[in-house]
Design an enzyme around this catalytic site. Sequence first.
Site, PDB file in Angstrom:
ATOM      1  N   TYR A  17      -7.958   7.021 -11.168  1.00  0.00           N
ATOM      2  CA  TYR A  17      -7.118   6.035 -10.480  1.00  0.00           C
ATOM      3  C   TYR A  17      -7.893   5.218  -9.454  1.00  0.00           C
ATOM      4  O   TYR A  17      -7.337   4.323  -8.827  1.00  0.00           O
ATOM      5  CB  TYR A  17      -5.959   6.744  -9.768  1.00  0.00           C
ATOM      6  CG  TYR A  17      -5.008   7.440 -10.701  1.00  0.00           C
ATOM      7  CD1 TYR A  17      -4.191   6.718 -11.559  1.00  0.00           C
ATOM      8  CD2 TYR A  17      -4.925   8.838 -10.735  1.00  0.00           C
ATOM      9  CE1 TYR A  17      -3.308   7.354 -12.428  1.00  0.00           C
ATOM     10  CE2 TYR A  17      -4.049   9.480 -11.597  1.00  0.00           C
ATOM     11  CZ  TYR A  17      -3.242   8.736 -12.441  1.00  0.00           C
ATOM     12  OH  TYR A  17      -2.382   9.367 -13.294  1.00  0.00           O
ATOM     13  N   HIS A  22      -2.688   0.238  -7.876  1.00  0.00           N
ATOM     14  CA  HIS A  22      -1.832   1.109  -7.068  1.00  0.00           C
ATOM     15  C   HIS A  22      -2.619   1.773  -5.929  1.00  0.00           C
ATOM     16  O   HIS A  22      -2.020   2.289  -4.993  1.00  0.00           O
ATOM     17  CB  HIS A  22      -1.250   2.201  -7.978  1.00  0.00           C
ATOM     18  CG  HIS A  22       0.224   2.406  -7.830  1.00  0.00           C
ATOM     19  ND1 HIS A  22       1.067   1.522  -7.173  1.00  0.00           N
ATOM     20  CD2 HIS A  22       1.038   3.415  -8.261  1.00  0.00           C
ATOM     21  CE1 HIS A  22       2.318   1.981  -7.222  1.00  0.00           C
ATOM     22  NE2 HIS A  22       2.327   3.133  -7.864  1.00  0.00           N
ATOM     23  N   TYR A  66       0.012  12.395  -5.114  1.00  0.00           N
ATOM     24  CA  TYR A  66       0.465  11.395  -6.088  1.00  0.00           C
ATOM     25  C   TYR A  66       1.550  10.547  -5.434  1.00  0.00           C
ATOM     26  O   TYR A  66       2.271  10.986  -4.538  1.00  0.00           O
ATOM     27  CB  TYR A  66       0.919  11.991  -7.436  1.00  0.00           C
ATOM     28  CG  TYR A  66      -0.267  12.516  -8.213  1.00  0.00           C
ATOM     29  CD1 TYR A  66      -1.132  11.636  -8.862  1.00  0.00           C
ATOM     30  CD2 TYR A  66      -0.562  13.870  -8.237  1.00  0.00           C
ATOM     31  CE1 TYR A  66      -2.243  12.100  -9.541  1.00  0.00           C
ATOM     32  CE2 TYR A  66      -1.677  14.342  -8.911  1.00  0.00           C
ATOM     33  CZ  TYR A  66      -2.523  13.454  -9.560  1.00  0.00           C
ATOM     34  OH  TYR A  66      -3.631  13.914 -10.215  1.00  0.00           O
ATOM     35  N   ASN A  68       4.541   9.150  -5.919  1.00  0.00           N
ATOM     36  CA  ASN A  68       5.985   9.318  -5.724  1.00  0.00           C
ATOM     37  C   ASN A  68       6.351  10.483  -4.801  1.00  0.00           C
ATOM     38  O   ASN A  68       7.523  10.697  -4.531  1.00  0.00           O
ATOM     39  CB  ASN A  68       6.720   9.420  -7.067  1.00  0.00           C
ATOM     40  CG  ASN A  68       6.177  10.525  -7.939  1.00  0.00           C
ATOM     41  OD1 ASN A  68       5.241  11.212  -7.551  1.00  0.00           O
ATOM     42  ND2 ASN A  68       6.754  10.703  -9.109  1.00  0.00           N
ATOM     43  N   ASP A  93       0.392  -1.497  -2.338  1.00  0.00           N
ATOM     44  CA  ASP A  93       0.397  -2.627  -3.260  1.00  0.00           C
ATOM     45  C   ASP A  93       1.810  -3.206  -3.352  1.00  0.00           C
ATOM     46  O   ASP A  93       2.788  -2.487  -3.203  1.00  0.00           O
ATOM     47  CB  ASP A  93      -0.083  -2.185  -4.645  1.00  0.00           C
ATOM     48  CG  ASP A  93       0.758  -1.042  -5.219  1.00  0.00           C
ATOM     49  OD1 ASP A  93       0.897  -0.009  -4.530  1.00  0.00           O
ATOM     50  OD2 ASP A  93       1.272  -1.176  -6.334  1.00  0.00           O
ATOM     51  N   ASN A 114       7.615   3.391  -5.454  1.00  0.00           N
ATOM     52  CA  ASN A 114       7.933   4.829  -5.381  1.00  0.00           C
ATOM     53  C   ASN A 114       7.354   5.508  -4.145  1.00  0.00           C
ATOM     54  O   ASN A 114       7.968   6.426  -3.596  1.00  0.00           O
ATOM     55  CB  ASN A 114       7.444   5.545  -6.638  1.00  0.00           C
ATOM     56  CG  ASN A 114       8.273   5.170  -7.848  1.00  0.00           C
ATOM     57  OD1 ASN A 114       9.427   4.769  -7.716  1.00  0.00           O
ATOM     58  ND2 ASN A 114       7.699   5.280  -9.027  1.00  0.00           N
TER      59      ASN A 114
END
Length: 194
Positions: A17, A22, A66, A68, A93, A114
């Site tokens: 990632y 994100h 993570y 969320n 973002d 989220n």
Amino acid sequence: MSDKYLIVGLGNPGAEYALTRHNIGFMVLDLLAEHFRLNFKGGFKGDYAVADIYGKRVYFLKPQTYMNLSGDSVASLANYFKIESENTLVVHDDLDMEFGKFKLKLGGSAGGHNGIRSIIACLNTEKFIRGKCGIGRPNVSGRNYVLGKFTQEEFDKLDEFLSIAKDAIICYLNCGLKEAMNSFNNKNIKKEEN
């Protein structure tokens, strides 16, 4: 107002990632870490650092939960150190702003993000500052887009964009939210002249 501040950068942990849209919050925090010579350590379900800056005790946090579940990390640190939500700034973002635009805003809804939704739920308030980094609205599904890498054209301008966000946060810490908003909310990366 307390003199404790929390700057949060949102992203997803893991190498896959690292350069995705994100993760722009992590990228801004990495630049701030370089600027202020911060040393991150593990704790509060994230990586965090503490520094005394402009007469304030400032905590920097990159949640490792993570996206969320970001609120779990933010709330555990904020509650432990008793940091008011109004003194919390979350860099993330934003699909609703063009790439290269940065905006500071106090409060508001999650806007479909989220990470922000999780923070609102865990802090039990919308009253924290957002550092919104525009990534543009895609033609593909939002999820695939935010988890995708920057285009070459975006990547070429990314350093300039991240610098604007970093400078805005430094201005906020030094001069307050109003001055940072006045100075940076209409700032944008330079457009290529045709």
